[in-house]
Structures are given as structure tokens and as C-alpha cells.
Design a protein around this motif. Structure first.
Motif, short mmCIF file in Angstrom:
data_model
loop_
_atom_site.label_atom_id
_atom_site.label_comp_id
_atom_site.label_asym_id
_atom_site.label_seq_id
_atom_site.Cartn_x
_atom_site.Cartn_y
_atom_site.Cartn_z
N LEU A 92 6.71 -13.43 -2.40
CA LEU A 92 6.49 -12.07 -1.92
C LEU A 92 5.04 -11.62 -2.08
O LEU A 92 4.64 -10.61 -1.49
CB LEU A 92 7.40 -11.10 -2.68
N TYR B 268 9.80 -14.50 -7.40
CA TYR B 268 9.21 -13.54 -6.46
C TYR B 268 7.80 -13.93 -6.02
O TYR B 268 7.10 -13.14 -5.39
CB TYR B 268 9.21 -12.14 -7.08
N HIS C 82 17.15 -14.01 -4.27
CA HIS C 82 16.81 -13.62 -2.90
C HIS C 82 18.09 -13.37 -2.12
O HIS C 82 18.41 -14.11 -1.18
CB HIS C 82 16.00 -14.72 -2.21
N TYR D 28 15.07 -6.97 -4.78
CA TYR D 28 14.33 -7.89 -3.92
C TYR D 28 13.73 -7.17 -2.71
O TYR D 28 12.56 -7.39 -2.36
CB TYR D 28 15.27 -9.00 -3.45
N LEU E 73 10.82 -4.94 -3.95
CA LEU E 73 9.67 -5.76 -4.29
C LEU E 73 8.96 -6.24 -3.02
O LEU E 73 7.73 -6.32 -2.98
CB LEU E 73 10.11 -6.97 -5.12
N THR F 264 8.43 -8.20 -13.67
CA THR F 264 9.78 -7.84 -13.21
C THR F 264 10.80 -8.10 -14.31
O THR F 264 10.94 -9.22 -14.78
CB THR F 264 10.16 -8.66 -11.96
#
Length: 248
Positions: free
Chosen positions: A65, A62, A19, A38, A41, A110
Motif C-alpha cells: 500500500l 501492508y 487483504h 485495509y 489504510l 499498524t
């Protein structure tokens, strides 16, 4: 006070691995590509609705997110190492995902498809477990050194990814190339430097010094130059694809 400062520094380093904040260029040799990944995404992840599978979840960097997901399921290949170090909810045998047909609303993958020896099989498994019109968000490197050997098997061009997805029942909704500018060769240089200097085997204090004094200037210079130099869509770091499972 010293102990608290050390804890804050270590926390900053850990957070900026996946991040990356702007200041993350000081501690992360892969800041250029990780920051771009990042941010993108963050743009696309809200398309993943409902029950969401994170294929090759690792430690779930992630997960936060996935703001539109109602259930998160992390999946990893079943091995002693993965069971010890990864944060998966379920494990699979490398062939069949242990979920029912059309039982998942969305799939996130990912930087994982390059690590499976049977990509066609895996993409067909994503299609099998996804409900019709369920979304897939996929990222995969186009240019990157071999890593996690011996489990690094392939790279795909934009057309290669489109081909493998479409023949397995997906419709491409959006496809982007990440870092189509001078940051791409800069990041490859930093990856070369990381390997040559054996970053991963150095003491944490040495890693921080190398990152701050060798890698950070390259990252900043490449970022500045990217504002005034032309893009080249033939030379880029990563593919990002949003696709949906077509109705049959």
C-alpha cells in the motif's frame, strides 16, 4: 487437480487474513475489522513519502500500500521469535530505534502501539527519527480483547491518542474511528467466539468450517444491518490517525 485446489484454497485464506476481499468473510473471522482497516489504510498510505519505516512490521502485510515510498524499512522488537517468524530489516531493543535523527520521511505503525510497555518513549522516538513535517500513519484498537499476552499493555481513546502525539511534537492532520456501527459489537462477538472455540488450535479444515458456518453469517448480517442502523461514534473498533512532525 485436488492438490491444486487445496493450494488455491490455502492461498485464498492467507491473502484474506490482511487483504480481505468481499468473499473473505467466508474464511476470516476478523473480516469486519480487517476489511475496514485495509480499505482505510489504502486511502491514507499514499501520504507516506520517501524513506518509510514500518514500525512493528510483522510480515509486512501492508507494504504494497506504500505506493509513494521510495524505500521501505521494516522494524521489529529484537527477540528470537521475531527473528524467526517476522520479516524485519532492522530490530530494536524496545527503547531506542537504531536510526539517526531526522533520517526518516514517514512512519507507519499498524496495531502495534498497544503492545509496547513504554508508549511515550516510542512516540518520542518516532518524532526523533522523523524529519520535520514528515508523516506518521498510526492505527490502534480501541475495543479489542486482550491478545498476544503478556505483551498487551493499553488501549487509547481518540483524545488519549491525540494527547500522546501532540505532547511529543506531532500535529494531527486527520483522525478517524473505524466501524462506528453495529459491526463493532458483531466483531467483538466473533472475537469472543474465536477464543471460546480455540480457533487457533483447530486443524485448518475445522477452522474453515467454523469460519464459514458460524462466523460468516454474523459478518454478513452485521454488514447488511450497518446500512440501515445509526452510527455511534462512542462505540467503535479502531483509531486511525494521520499526523505530521511539527517543526521545532
Amino acid at each position: 487437480m485436488l492438490q491444486k485446489s487445496k493450494h488455491l484454497l490455502l492461498s485464498f485464506v492467507a491473502t484474506n487474513q490482511f487483504h480481505p476481499s468481499f468473499a473473505g468473510f467466508l474464511v476470516n473471522p476478523f473480516w469486519l475489522c480487517r476489511r475496514a482497516l485495509y480499505h482505510k489504510l489504502g486511502e491514507y498510505a499514499p501520504h507516506l513519502l520517501g524513506r518509510t519505516l514500518d514500525f512493528g512490521c510483522g510480515t509486512g502485510p501492508y507494504r504494497a500500500l506504500l505506493t509513494s515510498a521510495t524505500e521501505y524499512i521494516g522494524l521489529e522488537y529484537d527477540s528470537p521469535e521475531n527473528r524467526m517468524y517476522k520479516r524485519a530489516d532492522i530490530y530494536y531493543n524496545g527503547e531506542t530505534i537504531p536510526l539517526d535523527d531526522a533520517s526518516i520521511d514517514s512512519v507507519l505503525s499498524t496495531q502495534t502501539l498497544e503492545h509496547v510497555p513504554n508508549p511515550d518513549r516510542i512516540v518520542s522516538e518516532w518524532a526523533r527519527i522523523l524529519r520535520p513535517e514528515g508523516h506518521l500513519l498510526l492505527t490502534m484498537p480501541f475495543m479489542w480483547p486482550e491478545h498476544e499476552m503478556p505483551y498487551d499493555f493499553q488501549r487509547y481513546t481518540t483524545n488519549g491518542l491525540r494527547n500522546i502525539l501532540e505532547k511529543n511534537g506531532f500535529e494531527i492532520l486527520s483522525q478517524e474511528r473505524l466501524l462506528c456501527d453495529c459491526r463493532a459489537p458483531a466483531q467483538l462477538f466473533l472475537a469472543w467466539l474465536y477464543d471460546i472455540l480455540k480457533f487457533g488450535t483447530q486443524r485448518p479444515s475445522v477452522q474453515l468450517l467454523l469460519a464459514a458456518f458460524l462466523c460468516a453469517p454474523v459478518s454478513l448480517a452485521a454488514t447488511a444491518l450497518s446500512k440501515i442502523t445509526p452510527q455511534n461514534t462512542n462505540t467503535y473498533m479502531d483509531n486511525m490517525v494521520l499526523a505530521k512532525r511539527m517543526r521545532t
